[in-house]
Design an enzyme around this catalytic site. Structure first.
Site, PDB file in Angstrom:
ATOM      1  N   GLY A  11       0.716  -1.118   0.188  1.00 21.96           N
ATOM      2  CA  GLY A  11       0.132  -0.577   0.217  1.00 21.96           C
ATOM      3  C   GLY A  11       0.868   1.533  -0.017  1.00 21.96           C
ATOM      4  N   ALA A  13       0.400   4.583  -1.230  1.00 20.52           N
ATOM      5  CA  ALA A  13      -0.481   6.226  -0.869  1.00 20.52           C
ATOM      6  C   ALA A  13       0.543   6.481  -0.026  1.00 20.52           C
ATOM      7  CB  ALA A  13      -1.681   6.515  -0.546  1.00 20.52           C
ATOM      8  N   MET A  15       0.670   7.407   4.026  1.00 23.60           N
ATOM      9  CA  MET A  15       1.453   7.106   4.496  1.00 23.60           C
ATOM     10  C   MET A  15       2.394   6.134   3.839  1.00 23.60           C
ATOM     11  SD  MET A  15       0.260   8.346   7.306  1.00 23.60           S
ATOM     12  CE  MET A  15      -0.083   7.734   8.121  1.00 23.60           C
ATOM     13  N   ASN A  34       2.225  -2.555  -4.381  1.00 23.42           N
ATOM     14  CA  ASN A  34       1.292  -1.763  -4.189  1.00 23.42           C
ATOM     15  C   ASN A  34      -0.308  -2.455  -5.683  1.00 23.42           C
ATOM     16  OD1 ASN A  34      -0.019   1.174  -3.631  1.00 23.42           O
ATOM     17  ND2 ASN A  34      -1.024   1.251  -5.656  1.00 23.42           N
ATOM     18  N   VAL A  76      -3.906  -0.004   3.434  1.00 20.06           N
ATOM     19  CA  VAL A  76      -5.060   0.026   2.552  1.00 20.06           C
ATOM     20  C   VAL A  76      -6.268   0.013   3.314  1.00 20.06           C
ATOM     21  CG1 VAL A  76      -3.402  -1.770   0.776  1.00 20.06           C
ATOM     22  CG2 VAL A  76      -5.626  -2.561   2.854  1.00 20.06           C
ATOM     23  N   LYS A  77      -6.908   0.907   2.208  1.00 10.61           N
ATOM     24  CA  LYS A  77      -9.041   0.912   2.831  1.00 10.61           C
ATOM     25  C   LYS A  77      -9.050  -0.407   3.446  1.00 10.61           C
ATOM     26  CE  LYS A  77     -12.404   3.556   1.700  1.00 10.61           C
ATOM     27  NZ  LYS A  77     -13.431   3.603   0.137  1.00 10.61           N
ATOM     28  N   SER A 130      -0.694   7.565  14.280  1.00 15.22           N
ATOM     29  CA  SER A 130      -0.688   7.996  14.583  1.00 15.22           C
ATOM     30  C   SER A 130       0.182   9.304  13.769  1.00 15.22           C
ATOM     31  CB  SER A 130      -1.424   9.093  15.124  1.00 15.22           C
ATOM     32  OG  SER A 130      -1.685   9.875  15.869  1.00 15.22           O
ATOM     33  N   GLY A 131      -0.433  10.420  13.472  1.00 10.95           N
ATOM     34  CA  GLY A 131       0.701  11.918  12.827  1.00 10.95           C
ATOM     35  C   GLY A 131       1.056  12.495  11.312  1.00 10.95           C
ATOM     36  N   LYS A 187      -6.288   3.600  18.801  1.00  6.51           N
ATOM     37  CA  LYS A 187      -6.292   5.373  18.177  1.00  6.51           C
ATOM     38  C   LYS A 187      -7.156   5.600  17.884  1.00  6.51           C
ATOM     39  CE  LYS A 187      -4.152   6.887  14.451  1.00  6.51           C
ATOM     40  NZ  LYS A 187      -5.747   7.109  13.986  1.00  6.51           N
ATOM     41  N   HIS A 190      -7.865   7.683  20.537  1.00  5.50           N
ATOM     42  CA  HIS A 190      -6.778   9.217  20.335  1.00  5.50           C
ATOM     43  C   HIS A 190      -7.675   9.724  19.092  1.00  5.50           C
ATOM     44  CE1 HIS A 190      -3.870  10.402  16.842  1.00  5.50           C
ATOM     45  NE2 HIS A 190      -3.370  10.925  18.574  1.00  5.50           N
ATOM     46  N   ASN A 191      -8.304   9.154  18.055  1.00  4.46           N
ATOM     47  CA  ASN A 191      -8.445  10.084  17.334  1.00  4.46           C
ATOM     48  C   ASN A 191     -10.729  10.869  17.956  1.00  4.46           C
ATOM     49  OD1 ASN A 191      -6.882   9.030  15.704  1.00  4.46           O
ATOM     50  ND2 ASN A 191      -8.718   8.448  14.081  1.00  4.46           N
ATOM     51  N   GLU A 194      -8.709  13.862  19.670  1.00  2.00           N
ATOM     52  CA  GLU A 194      -8.238  15.076  18.973  1.00  2.00           C
ATOM     53  C   GLU A 194      -9.596  15.506  18.592  1.00  2.00           C
ATOM     54  OE1 GLU A 194      -6.808  14.315  14.028  1.00  2.00           O
ATOM     55  OE2 GLU A 194      -5.415  13.336  15.437  1.00  2.00           O
ATOM     56  N   ARG A 454     -40.261   6.448  34.342  1.00  5.46           N
ATOM     57  CA  ARG A 454     -40.129   4.738  33.157  1.00  5.46           C
ATOM     58  C   ARG A 454     -40.625   4.278  34.884  1.00  5.46           C
ATOM     59  NH1 ARG A 454     -35.556   2.887  34.088  1.00  5.46           N
ATOM     60  NH2 ARG A 454     -35.974   1.870  31.884  1.00  5.46           N
TER      61      ARG A 454
END
Length: 484
Positions: A11, A13, A15, A34, A76-77, A130-131, A187, A190-191, A194, A454
């Site tokens: 892969g 791309a 990244m 790839n 990859v995706k 990440s980064g 992760k 983390h996002n 963010e 309730r």
């Protein structure tokens, strides 16, 4: 050049290409592939020319080029493409070889894939990376989880390419997180944090712009100052920089001509959804996700702005000491809200660890984010210290440093939120953070009335403060009739 490569990457791309260059720069020979093989040739003849790269035109060729135990990383995706590639790799690999997924994968897929790959006699790693592009090239934050036997195999390379922190810049932002999907879950959190950080910073900007009347040059100076204190972070730093960039096609500052319509890739939404599943109040990320959703309704907002009214702006322009006091108050409100956001993230990690039987080290998780990643900040050292002091810390708000910081910021925080509401400046994350704090700090909440409601309409029962057990009342029979 050795006969076999140390590492394989599929892969290319941005990244993937940058990460491959990072691996090679640390003294390793790397094989790359790839699906669009022209990208392989472009890399080998371009940025990788003269370096220890082997360009491959098939998965089979890549596997054949690797030293055993083979280490094959997929960038990859996320989704079906990962499953298809795993199925393609399995027949080509031998027992003890390692498959690594470095994409933004949902943790549940990594849980499933780890079990599947292990059943085939192979080892599996799902790692958060990440980064962004720069981090991939110069040193990302890495959050690996999966088959624990794989860790000694990938550790030397992972910790070599990771960002480094500490007084001597020798502590890698990479450590084993836990089994199965633990790495990808960390992760995701983390996002989500963010998302919250970015929304809080955007609200601070909007308040300073619309209530204090700061120009972009003045905002640059404010964020530069903030980046020298407790708010020092990558996101504050890049926000400072943004205010200095001019539009090449006009006389405007570029930030003022950027469309106010935000995009999202989904990891923030995942965190919010999973928080609901766990029953934990990760309200900051949810507010941030919804803020992006509202921003995406640009055309609808433009139409609404012509019909809906709100309060008038302040009668007098903020100047001098009052202006500086408001800037300082926004800084304190931002810091207190940020503390709540991280507190919520770690509460969710704790709940997920219990749910999925992951032995997470929360101090180490904070250290993983100390460098290389988008939320890197000075403040993360304080989180590590808090969990090192009390590994069973129930909530970061209860750690002495954070408790005192929020106490000290509280008056300013409330003043900022009050002014935002008074003058109609949207601040959903600031407001949500304060509501969370006020809810968490109170022994009693109005949920007693909610439980009574309730039980009234659905016989859901309720507990009592003065007795053990669950109770039901025939509220309709016991009620007082209203006067005619």
């Amino acid at each position: 050049m050795s006969e076999k490569c140390d590492f394989g990457l599929i892969g290319l791309a941005v990244m993937g290409e940058n990460l491959a260059l990072n691996v090679e720069s640390r003294g390793y020979q790397i094989a790359v592939f790839n699906r669009t093989t022209e990208k392989v040739d472009q890399l080998i003849e371009g940025r990788a020319k003269g370096k220890n790269f082997v360009g491959c035109h098939s998965v089979e060729e890549l596997v054949e080029s690797l030293e055993r135990p083979r280490k094959v990383m997929m960038l990859v995706k996320a989704g079906p493409a990962v499953d298809a590639l795993i199925d393609q790799l399995i027949p080509l690999l031998d027992e003890g070889d390692v498959i690594i997924d470095g994409g933004n994968t949902h943790f549940s897929d990594t849980e499933r894939r780890t079990k599947y790959v292990e059943e085939k006699g192979l080892l599996y790693v799902g790692t958060g990376v990440s980064g962004g592009e720069e981090g991939a090239l110069k040193g990302p934050s890495l959050m690996p989880g999966g088959t624990e036997k794989a860790w000694p195999i990938v550790q030397p390379i992972f910790q070599a390419i990771a960002a480094k922190v500490g007084p001597n810049e020798d502590i890698p932002c990479c450590e084993w997180v836990g089994p199965r999907g633990a790495g990808h879950y960390v992760k995701m959190v983390h996002n989500g944090i963010e998302y919250g950080d970015m929304q809080l910073i955007c609200e601070a900007y909007f308040l300073l712009k619309h209530l204090a009347g700061l120009s972009n040059d003045e905002l640059y100076d404010v964020f530069a100052e903030w980046n020298r204190g407790e708010l020092e972070s990558y996101l504050i730093e890049i926000t400072r920089d943004i205010f200095s960039v001019k539009d090449k096609d006009s006389d405007h500052d570029l930030v003022d001509v950027v469309m106010d319509r935000a995009g999202a890739k989904g990891t923030g939404k995942w965190m919010s959804q999973l928080a609901l599943d766990l029953g934990v109040p990760s309200t900051l990320v949810t507010a941030a996700v919804y803020a992006r959703s509202l921003s995406a309704m640009k055309d609808a907002r433009t139409r609404a702005s012509e019909q809906l009214v709100g309060p008038n702006p302040p009668d007098e322009k903020m100047e001098g000491e009052a202006r500086q006091e408001f800037v300082d108050a926004v800084r304190e409100a931002l810091y207190a809200s940020k503390i709540c956001s991280y507190a919520q993230g770690f509460v969710q990690l704790q709940a997920a660890a219990k749910e999925h039987d992951w032995p997470l080290n929360y101090g180490d998780c904070a250290l993983l984010w100390r460098g290389g990643c988008i939320i890197r900040a000075r403040f993360l050292d304080r989180i590590k210290e808090a969990f090192d002091s009390d590994p069973n810390l129930e909530n970061l708000l209860l750690a002495p440093y954070f408790r005192d910081a929020v106490h000290n910021a509280q008056d300013a925080w409330r003043r900022v939120v009050t002014m935002a509401v008074q003058y109609g400046v949207p601040a959903p994350a600031f407001t949500t953070a304060l509501s969370y704090y006020d809810g968490y700090r109170r022994e009693r909440l109005p949920a007693n009335l909610l439980q009574a409601q309730r039980d009234y309409f659905g016989a859901h029962t309720y507990e009592r403060l003065d007795k053990e057990g669950h109770f039901h009342t025939d509220w309709l029979h016991e009620r007082r009739e209203p006067k005619a």
